[in-house]
Enzyme design. Structure first.
Site, mmCIF file in Angstrom:
data_model
loop_
_atom_site.group_PDB
_atom_site.id
_atom_site.type_symbol
_atom_site.label_atom_id
_atom_site.label_comp_id
_atom_site.label_asym_id
_atom_site.label_seq_id
_atom_site.Cartn_x
_atom_site.Cartn_y
_atom_site.Cartn_z
ATOM 1 N N HIS A 82 0.838 -1.205 0.000
ATOM 2 C CA HIS A 82 0.000 0.000 0.000
ATOM 3 C C HIS A 82 0.870 1.250 0.000
ATOM 4 C CE1 HIS A 82 -3.346 2.701 1.153
ATOM 5 N NE2 HIS A 82 -2.439 3.266 1.929
ATOM 6 N N GLU A 83 1.894 1.271 0.854
ATOM 7 C CA GLU A 83 2.778 2.432 0.902
ATOM 8 C C GLU A 83 3.562 2.582 -0.397
ATOM 9 O OE1 GLU A 83 2.346 4.554 3.123
ATOM 10 O OE2 GLU A 83 1.060 3.257 4.338
ATOM 11 N N HIS A 119 1.679 4.579 -2.842
ATOM 12 C CA HIS A 119 1.843 6.032 -2.733
ATOM 13 C C HIS A 119 3.100 6.497 -3.460
ATOM 14 C CE1 HIS A 119 -1.553 6.679 -0.195
ATOM 15 N NE2 HIS A 119 -1.078 5.973 0.821
ATOM 16 N N HIS A 134 3.297 9.070 -6.585
ATOM 17 C CA HIS A 134 4.202 10.222 -6.624
ATOM 18 C C HIS A 134 5.009 10.232 -7.918
ATOM 19 C CE1 HIS A 134 7.772 12.557 -4.717
ATOM 20 N NE2 HIS A 134 6.937 13.378 -5.310
#
Length: 236
Positions: A103-104, A107, A111
């Site tokens: 999940h991270e 991100h 980006h």
């Protein structure tokens, strides 16, 4: 001013409702994570190893994976390009740990690809922080002035708080998209098998509900401000 305002404000029910929603969501994510943190992935890969593989698979080599203390304190720092994984994720090889790590990574990929909602959220962070800081002081100071100036300050305070609510709302698509990316990547890469993906989906779904709860609580608090101070403004 009505007598009950000195002792009991009915709009507190909105605050209580928001708090209950957040507590339920928090309890659910903790229990779901705890359940699937006991399910070891068949690959034996740790959260940190999975994160590095996912990042490299996406062509990202300038993001470092680091350990951060705490429980479910995982996050991606776009300014320093650092993906930080908590105690229960970094070195753990559970289905839950790999899901959170992925999940991270979602991100970080957002980006890299300049994902619209993430850019919007990053842009309004300063405004949301200032709004959260100034909202209540402006509202309280507004009661010290005459009706015209006081009403202006109270309205300005509510607008400032609205910026914080907007941040919560913009966060929702960012988090949902990151979880969607995580599930897709884990499935396509083979890091987790199909039967393991089910548990990961439950963990990430429970985590997503905490953001929904936070947004709901913020909206209820904004509604309370409008009802409470709008009504008081008319009675000044």
């Amino acid at each position: 001013m009505p007598y009950y305002y000195h002792y009991w404000d009915p709009t507190y029910l909105l605050v209580i409702l928001g708090a209950v929603i957040c507590l339920i969501a928090s309890a659910r994510v903790k229990s779901t994570f705890a359940k699937y943190s006991r399910v070891r992935s068949m690959s034996g890969m740790t959260g940190a190893q999975a994160a590095e593989q996912i990042l490299h698979r996406a062509g990202i080599y300038d993001v470092s994976v680091q350990h951060v203390q705490g429980d479910l304190t995982d996050h991606y720092d776009p300014r320093r390009k650092v993906l930080k994984l908590s105690d229960s994720v970094y070195g753990a090889s559970s289905v839950a740990a790999i899901g959170v790590a992925a999940h991270e990574c979602g991100h970080a990929i957002q980006h890299q690809q300049s994902y619209g909602p993430l850019n919007i959220r990053s842009a309004i962070v300063p405004v949301a922080n200032i709004g959260s800081f100034l909202a209540w002081p402006l509202i309280l100071i507004g009661f010290l002035f005459s009706r015209g100036t006081g009403s202006f300050l109270i309205t300005l305070g509510i607008i400032c708080f609205s910026a914080a609510v907007l941040f919560q709302l913009v966060t929702l698509p960012v988090e949902f998209n990151a979880s969607g990316r995580a599930i897709r990547i884990l499935s396509e890469s083979g890091i987790l098998r199909n039967e393991e993906i089910t548990g990961t989906k439950k963990v990430l779904s429970a985590a997503a509900l905490t953001y929904v709860a936070g947004a709901a609580a913020a909206i209820l608090q904004l509604l309370r401000l409008i009802l409470l101070f709008g009504d008081r403004g008319r009675r000044r």
